[in-house]
Motif scaffolding. Sequence first.
Motif, PDB file in Angstrom:
ATOM      1  N   GLU A  36       0.832  -1.205   0.000  1.00 26.05           N
ATOM      2  CA  GLU A  36       0.000   0.000   0.000  1.00 26.05           C
ATOM      3  C   GLU A  36       0.867   1.255   0.000  1.00 26.05           C
ATOM      4  O   GLU A  36       0.558   2.232  -0.689  1.00 26.05           O
ATOM      5  CB  GLU A  36      -0.924  -0.004   1.218  1.00 26.05           C
ATOM      6  CG  GLU A  36      -2.084  -0.990   1.105  1.00 26.05           C
ATOM      7  CD  GLU A  36      -2.966  -0.982   2.348  1.00 26.05           C
ATOM      8  OE1 GLU A  36      -2.736  -0.124   3.230  1.00 26.05           O
ATOM      9  OE2 GLU A  36      -3.874  -1.830   2.438  1.00 26.05           O
ATOM     10  N   ARG A  37       1.965   1.229   0.733  1.00 25.42           N
ATOM     11  CA  ARG A  37       2.860   2.386   0.754  1.00 25.42           C
ATOM     12  C   ARG A  37       3.559   2.558  -0.594  1.00 25.42           C
ATOM     13  O   ARG A  37       3.746   3.679  -1.067  1.00 25.42           O
ATOM     14  CB  ARG A  37       3.883   2.244   1.882  1.00 25.42           C
ATOM     15  CG  ARG A  37       3.262   2.272   3.269  1.00 25.42           C
ATOM     16  CD  ARG A  37       4.307   2.370   4.357  1.00 25.42           C
ATOM     17  NE  ARG A  37       5.037   3.630   4.307  1.00 25.42           N
ATOM     18  CZ  ARG A  37       6.047   3.941   5.114  1.00 25.42           C
ATOM     19  NH1 ARG A  37       6.438   3.060   6.034  1.00 25.42           N
ATOM     20  NH2 ARG A  37       6.665   5.099   5.023  1.00 25.42           N
ATOM     21  N   LEU A  38       3.935   1.445  -1.208  1.00 24.49           N
ATOM     22  CA  LEU A  38       4.539   1.523  -2.545  1.00 24.49           C
ATOM     23  C   LEU A  38       3.539   2.054  -3.556  1.00 24.49           C
ATOM     24  O   LEU A  38       3.893   2.830  -4.453  1.00 24.49           O
ATOM     25  CB  LEU A  38       5.045   0.140  -2.968  1.00 24.49           C
ATOM     26  CG  LEU A  38       5.714   0.040  -4.338  1.00 24.49           C
ATOM     27  CD1 LEU A  38       6.946   0.941  -4.417  1.00 24.49           C
ATOM     28  CD2 LEU A  38       6.088  -1.402  -4.648  1.00 24.49           C
ATOM     29  N   ASP A  39       2.289   1.666  -3.409  1.00 25.87           N
ATOM     30  CA  ASP A  39       1.231   2.148  -4.304  1.00 25.87           C
ATOM     31  C   ASP A  39       1.170   3.670  -4.355  1.00 25.87           C
ATOM     32  O   ASP A  39       0.847   4.256  -5.398  1.00 25.87           O
ATOM     33  CB  ASP A  39      -0.140   1.627  -3.837  1.00 25.87           C
ATOM     34  CG  ASP A  39      -0.518   0.313  -4.495  1.00 25.87           C
ATOM     35  OD1 ASP A  39       0.032   0.012  -5.573  1.00 25.87           O
ATOM     36  OD2 ASP A  39      -1.349  -0.407  -3.922  1.00 25.87           O
ATOM     37  N   THR A  40       1.455   4.325  -3.237  1.00 22.90           N
ATOM     38  CA  THR A  40       1.352   5.781  -3.188  1.00 22.90           C
ATOM     39  C   THR A  40       2.370   6.452  -4.102  1.00 22.90           C
ATOM     40  O   THR A  40       2.214   7.620  -4.459  1.00 22.90           O
ATOM     41  CB  THR A  40       1.555   6.305  -1.750  1.00 22.90           C
ATOM     42  OG1 THR A  40       2.887   5.988  -1.304  1.00 22.90           O
ATOM     43  CG2 THR A  40       0.551   5.671  -0.803  1.00 22.90           C
ATOM     44  N   LEU A  41       3.430   5.723  -4.502  1.00 26.37           N
ATOM     45  CA  LEU A  41       4.452   6.301  -5.381  1.00 26.37           C
ATOM     46  C   LEU A  41       4.046   6.238  -6.851  1.00 26.37           C
ATOM     47  O   LEU A  41       4.631   6.928  -7.682  1.00 26.37           O
ATOM     48  CB  LEU A  41       5.789   5.559  -5.208  1.00 26.37           C
ATOM     49  CG  LEU A  41       6.378   5.504  -3.797  1.00 26.37           C
ATOM     50  CD1 LEU A  41       7.765   4.886  -3.854  1.00 26.37           C
ATOM     51  CD2 LEU A  41       6.440   6.894  -3.182  1.00 26.37           C
ATOM     52  N   ILE A  42       3.066   5.390  -7.165  1.00 25.69           N
ATOM     53  CA  ILE A  42       2.639   5.237  -8.558  1.00 25.69           C
ATOM     54  C   ILE A  42       1.395   6.092  -8.764  1.00 25.69           C
ATOM     55  O   ILE A  42       0.273   5.674  -8.488  1.00 25.69           O
ATOM     56  CB  ILE A  42       2.372   3.757  -8.892  1.00 25.69           C
ATOM     57  CG1 ILE A  42       3.620   2.917  -8.590  1.00 25.69           C
ATOM     58  CG2 ILE A  42       1.970   3.605 -10.354  1.00 25.69           C
ATOM     59  CD1 ILE A  42       3.405   1.427  -8.730  1.00 25.69           C
ATOM     60  N   VAL A  43       1.618   7.304  -9.218  1.00 25.96           N
ATOM     61  CA  VAL A  43       0.518   8.267  -9.342  1.00 25.96           C
ATOM     62  C   VAL A  43      -0.429   7.870 -10.464  1.00 25.96           C
ATOM     63  O   VAL A  43      -1.651   7.946 -10.327  1.00 25.96           O
ATOM     64  CB  VAL A  43       1.080   9.681  -9.589  1.00 25.96           C
ATOM     65  CG1 VAL A  43      -0.056  10.688  -9.755  1.00 25.96           C
ATOM     66  CG2 VAL A  43       2.002  10.087  -8.450  1.00 25.96           C
ATOM     67  N   GLN A  44       0.124   7.433 -11.587  1.00 21.38           N
ATOM     68  CA  GLN A  44      -0.706   7.025 -12.708  1.00 21.38           C
ATOM     69  C   GLN A  44       0.098   6.123 -13.634  1.00 21.38           C
ATOM     70  O   GLN A  44       1.318   6.183 -13.680  1.00 21.38           O
ATOM     71  CB  GLN A  44      -1.205   8.240 -13.492  1.00 21.38           C
ATOM     72  CG  GLN A  44      -0.071   9.116 -14.025  1.00 21.38           C
ATOM     73  CD  GLN A  44      -0.544  10.480 -14.449  1.00 21.38           C
ATOM     74  OE1 GLN A  44      -1.580  10.955 -13.992  1.00 21.38           O
ATOM     75  NE2 GLN A  44       0.206  11.111 -15.329  1.00 21.38           N
ATOM     76  N   ARG A  45      -0.596   5.259 -14.345  1.00 19.39           N
ATOM     77  CA  ARG A  45       0.059   4.430 -15.346  1.00 19.39           C
ATOM     78  C   ARG A  45       0.317   5.259 -16.601  1.00 19.39           C
ATOM     79  O   ARG A  45      -0.331   6.279 -16.832  1.00 19.39           O
ATOM     80  CB  ARG A  45      -0.809   3.224 -15.689  1.00 19.39           C
ATOM     81  CG  ARG A  45      -1.157   2.371 -14.473  1.00 19.39           C
ATOM     82  CD  ARG A  45      -1.700   1.021 -14.894  1.00 19.39           C
ATOM     83  NE  ARG A  45      -2.865   1.099 -15.766  1.00 19.39           N
ATOM     84  CZ  ARG A  45      -4.111   1.008 -15.347  1.00 19.39           C
ATOM     85  NH1 ARG A  45      -4.368   0.883 -14.066  1.00 19.39           N
ATOM     86  NH2 ARG A  45      -5.111   1.051 -16.197  1.00 19.39           N
ATOM     87  N   VAL A  46       1.250   4.807 -17.404  1.00 18.45           N
ATOM     88  CA  VAL A  46       1.607   5.525 -18.628  1.00 18.45           C
ATOM     89  C   VAL A  46       1.569   4.554 -19.799  1.00 18.45           C
ATOM     90  O   VAL A  46       2.161   3.471 -19.738  1.00 18.45           O
ATOM     91  CB  VAL A  46       3.011   6.157 -18.510  1.00 18.45           C
ATOM     92  CG1 VAL A  46       3.471   6.700 -19.861  1.00 18.45           C
ATOM     93  CG2 VAL A  46       3.008   7.272 -17.477  1.00 18.45           C
ATOM     94  N   LYS A  47       0.871   4.925 -20.861  1.00 22.38           N
ATOM     95  CA  LYS A  47       0.820   4.123 -22.074  1.00 22.38           C
ATOM     96  C   LYS A  47       1.898   4.603 -23.047  1.00 22.38           C
ATOM     97  O   LYS A  47       2.135   5.805 -23.183  1.00 22.38           O
ATOM     98  CB  LYS A  47      -0.557   4.217 -22.724  1.00 22.38           C
ATOM     99  CG  LYS A  47      -1.658   3.542 -21.908  1.00 22.38           C
ATOM    100  CD  LYS A  47      -2.975   3.560 -22.655  1.00 22.38           C
ATOM    101  CE  LYS A  47      -4.047   2.789 -21.896  1.00 22.38           C
ATOM    102  NZ  LYS A  47      -5.338   2.759 -22.631  1.00 22.38           N
ATOM    103  N   VAL A  48       2.539   3.652 -23.710  1.00 24.18           N
ATOM    104  CA  VAL A  48       3.581   3.959 -24.687  1.00 24.18           C
ATOM    105  C   VAL A  48       3.225   3.257 -25.986  1.00 24.18           C
ATOM    106  O   VAL A  48       3.095   2.031 -26.018  1.00 24.18           O
ATOM    107  CB  VAL A  48       4.973   3.503 -24.201  1.00 24.18           C
ATOM    108  CG1 VAL A  48       6.058   4.043 -25.129  1.00 24.18           C
ATOM    109  CG2 VAL A  48       5.231   3.951 -22.769  1.00 24.18           C
ATOM    110  N   LYS A  49       3.052   4.020 -27.059  1.00 24.21           N
ATOM    111  CA  LYS A  49       2.671   3.443 -28.345  1.00 24.21           C
ATOM    112  C   LYS A  49       3.817   2.650 -28.960  1.00 24.21           C
ATOM    113  O   LYS A  49       4.987   2.938 -28.721  1.00 24.21           O
ATOM    114  CB  LYS A  49       2.240   4.559 -29.313  1.00 24.21           C
ATOM    115  CG  LYS A  49       0.962   5.274 -28.928  1.00 24.21           C
ATOM    116  CD  LYS A  49      -0.237   4.329 -29.028  1.00 24.21           C
ATOM    117  CE  LYS A  49      -1.545   5.069 -28.770  1.00 24.21           C
ATOM    118  NZ  LYS A  49      -2.701   4.132 -28.837  1.00 24.21           N
ATOM    119  N   LYS A  50       3.492   1.673 -29.764  1.00 22.22           N
ATOM    120  CA  LYS A  50       4.486   0.868 -30.457  1.00 22.22           C
ATOM    121  C   LYS A  50       5.464   1.762 -31.222  1.00 22.22           C
ATOM    122  O   LYS A  50       5.053   2.670 -31.943  1.00 22.22           O
ATOM    123  CB  LYS A  50       3.801  -0.096 -31.431  1.00 22.22           C
ATOM    124  CG  LYS A  50       4.774  -0.957 -32.226  1.00 22.22           C
ATOM    125  CD  LYS A  50       4.035  -1.903 -33.165  1.00 22.22           C
ATOM    126  CE  LYS A  50       5.006  -2.740 -33.988  1.00 22.22           C
ATOM    127  NZ  LYS A  50       4.318  -3.689 -34.892  1.00 22.22           N
TER     128      LYS A  50
END
Length: 248
Positions: A36-50
């Motif tokens: 849960e504490r590690l989760d707080t560091l991941i603000v949002q996922r990022v998509k990367v196109k091919k």
Amino acid sequence: MSETRPLESHHLKSACSNCSVLELCLPLGLSDQEIERLDTLIVQRVKVKKGAALYRTDDPLRSLYAVRIGSFKTSVLSIDGREQVTGFQMPGEMLGLDAISSDLHTCNAFALEDSEVCPIHYAHLEKLSRELPSLQHNLNKILSREIVRDHDMLMLLGNMNSDERLAAFLLNLSQRLSMRGYSSKNFVLKMRREEIGSYLGLRLETVCRGIAHLRDQELVEITGRDVRIRNMEGLKQLISGCHRPPLC
């Protein structure tokens, strides 16, 4: 190489505890409270196109990136502009470790397909690692794994002939995909033959000849990018003269 500014923020945050590659990634072995504490560091996922770059050589270190979906290649450019592929990454593996020593990335990271990463701000990760010894231990294990992979790569290039290099590469992909719940005998190559050759230190025509040799020995069938391993034990025996197992 497609030149895009590829990063698309994806605001539907996915908790590490619900991630399909949890058992292969940085939270491995952490308690629920630590995750849960590690989760707080991941603000949002990022998509990367091919074909797009996650980062490039000399970009400043901001985050480490856990691959959640898709696959990447890392590469460097020689003085004359030729690309040297240095690795292929898949879900559960980390990108960005190359920048820790100098605070600048020493290679490029390109998506081999539409992909998604979880950025972990490095300064915040360092701070949390000091508070959570288990997290620091996992980070150390990841760094050590990169060192071992480099050693294995040197052994592959120094001790194996072209057919053995190709066999070791396919076995490595097979093992890594199996760990992620996919078939170990039937899979799709996300990289081009030229990229495989660059990684293995082989010319394109040598890679194509090696594929034909493996087919003639009834070990592997490769049609386009579709791989079918017909004789897993035979493939392992081909590299049995080498002193280490295939790359991990």
